[in-house]
Motif scaffolding. Structure first.
Motif, short mmCIF file in Angstrom:
data_model
loop_
_atom_site.label_atom_id
_atom_site.label_comp_id
_atom_site.label_asym_id
_atom_site.label_seq_id
_atom_site.Cartn_x
_atom_site.Cartn_y
_atom_site.Cartn_z
N LEU A 108 48.30 -23.33 34.67
CA LEU A 108 47.11 -23.43 33.82
C LEU A 108 45.83 -23.35 34.65
O LEU A 108 44.86 -22.69 34.27
CB LEU A 108 47.14 -24.73 33.01
CG LEU A 108 45.99 -24.95 32.03
CD1 LEU A 108 46.03 -23.92 30.92
CD2 LEU A 108 46.06 -26.35 31.45
N VAL A 109 45.83 -24.02 35.80
CA VAL A 109 44.68 -23.97 36.71
C VAL A 109 44.42 -22.52 37.13
O VAL A 109 43.29 -22.03 37.04
CB VAL A 109 44.91 -24.86 37.96
CG1 VAL A 109 43.86 -24.58 39.03
CG2 VAL A 109 44.92 -26.33 37.59
N ILE A 110 45.46 -21.84 37.54
CA ILE A 110 45.32 -20.45 38.01
C ILE A 110 44.84 -19.55 36.87
O ILE A 110 43.91 -18.76 37.05
CB ILE A 110 46.67 -19.95 38.58
CG1 ILE A 110 46.99 -20.69 39.88
CG2 ILE A 110 46.63 -18.44 38.82
CD1 ILE A 110 48.42 -20.53 40.35
N GLU A 111 45.45 -19.70 35.70
CA GLU A 111 45.10 -18.87 34.56
C GLU A 111 43.69 -19.14 34.04
O GLU A 111 42.89 -18.22 33.85
CB GLU A 111 46.12 -19.13 33.44
CG GLU A 111 45.84 -18.39 32.16
CD GLU A 111 46.79 -18.84 31.06
OE1 GLU A 111 46.33 -18.94 29.91
OE2 GLU A 111 47.98 -19.10 31.34
N ILE A 170 31.75 -26.57 37.45
CA ILE A 170 31.98 -25.58 36.39
C ILE A 170 33.48 -25.39 36.20
O ILE A 170 33.97 -25.33 35.06
CB ILE A 170 31.32 -24.22 36.73
CG1 ILE A 170 29.81 -24.39 36.91
CG2 ILE A 170 31.64 -23.18 35.67
CD1 ILE A 170 29.07 -24.87 35.69
N ASP A 171 34.22 -25.34 37.30
CA ASP A 171 35.68 -25.24 37.22
C ASP A 171 36.26 -26.46 36.48
O ASP A 171 37.20 -26.33 35.69
CB ASP A 171 36.30 -25.15 38.61
CG ASP A 171 35.92 -23.88 39.35
OD1 ASP A 171 35.73 -22.84 38.70
OD2 ASP A 171 35.80 -23.95 40.60
N ALA A 172 35.69 -27.63 36.74
CA ALA A 172 36.17 -28.86 36.09
C ALA A 172 36.00 -28.77 34.58
O ALA A 172 36.90 -29.14 33.82
CB ALA A 172 35.43 -30.08 36.64
N LEU A 173 34.87 -28.25 34.14
CA LEU A 173 34.64 -28.09 32.69
C LEU A 173 35.64 -27.12 32.08
O LEU A 173 36.22 -27.40 31.03
CB LEU A 173 33.21 -27.61 32.43
CG LEU A 173 32.10 -28.60 32.73
CD1 LEU A 173 30.74 -27.93 32.61
CD2 LEU A 173 32.19 -29.79 31.80
N GLU A 174 35.83 -25.99 32.74
CA GLU A 174 36.77 -24.99 32.23
C GLU A 174 38.20 -25.54 32.21
O GLU A 174 38.93 -25.33 31.24
CB GLU A 174 36.70 -23.72 33.07
CG GLU A 174 35.40 -22.96 32.87
CD GLU A 174 35.34 -21.68 33.70
OE1 GLU A 174 36.40 -21.15 34.08
OE2 GLU A 174 34.22 -21.22 33.96
N LEU A 175 38.58 -26.23 33.26
CA LEU A 175 39.91 -26.80 33.33
C LEU A 175 40.08 -27.89 32.27
O LEU A 175 41.12 -27.99 31.63
CB LEU A 175 40.19 -27.34 34.73
CG LEU A 175 41.57 -27.91 34.99
CD1 LEU A 175 42.67 -26.91 34.61
CD2 LEU A 175 41.69 -28.32 36.45
N GLY A 176 39.06 -28.70 32.08
CA GLY A 176 39.10 -29.75 31.05
C GLY A 176 39.32 -29.16 29.67
O GLY A 176 40.11 -29.67 28.87
N LEU A 177 38.62 -28.06 29.36
CA LEU A 177 38.80 -27.40 28.07
C LEU A 177 40.20 -26.82 27.93
O LEU A 177 40.83 -26.92 26.86
CB LEU A 177 37.76 -26.28 27.90
CG LEU A 177 36.33 -26.74 27.65
CD1 LEU A 177 35.38 -25.55 27.69
CD2 LEU A 177 36.24 -27.45 26.31
N ALA A 178 40.71 -26.23 29.00
CA ALA A 178 42.06 -25.66 28.97
C ALA A 178 43.10 -26.76 28.75
O ALA A 178 44.04 -26.59 27.97
CB ALA A 178 42.34 -24.92 30.27
#
Length: 86
Positions: A11-14, A42-50
């Motif tokens: 999931l992190v990679i994707e 920014i990565d943290a926000l995207e990962l949190g949403l995922a």
């Protein structure tokens, strides 16, 4: 727990469009931010949403507890696992 860790690595990679990296390249105990994978806010926000979409977990952006959950893939897996059993 290893299966969940592998899912989260994928999931992190994707979700962050990381190139030239596989789930096996990510140490589950390594830091996700600054050192380790070198992710940023920014990565943290995207990962949190995922994570929210995939596992239905929610977390506060500014919480100290959330920082602990995002410490490593293993910490995220433990958080997701605990959230599922509630």
């Amino acid at each position: 727990m290893q299966a969940l860790e592998h899912e989260i690595k994928a999931l992190v990679i994707e979700s962050l469009n990381l190139e030239d990296i596989t789930p096996d390249d990510i140490d589950p105990t390594a830091a996700l931010f600054v050192e380790g994978l070198g992710l940023d806010s920014i990565d943290a926000l995207e990962l949190g949403l995922a994570l929210q979409k995939r596992y239905g977990v929610s977390m506060s952006a500014d919480s100290e507890e959330t920082r602990k959950h995002f410490a490593s893939v293993r910490a995220l897996a433990e958080f997701v696992s605990a959230s599922r059993t509630r």
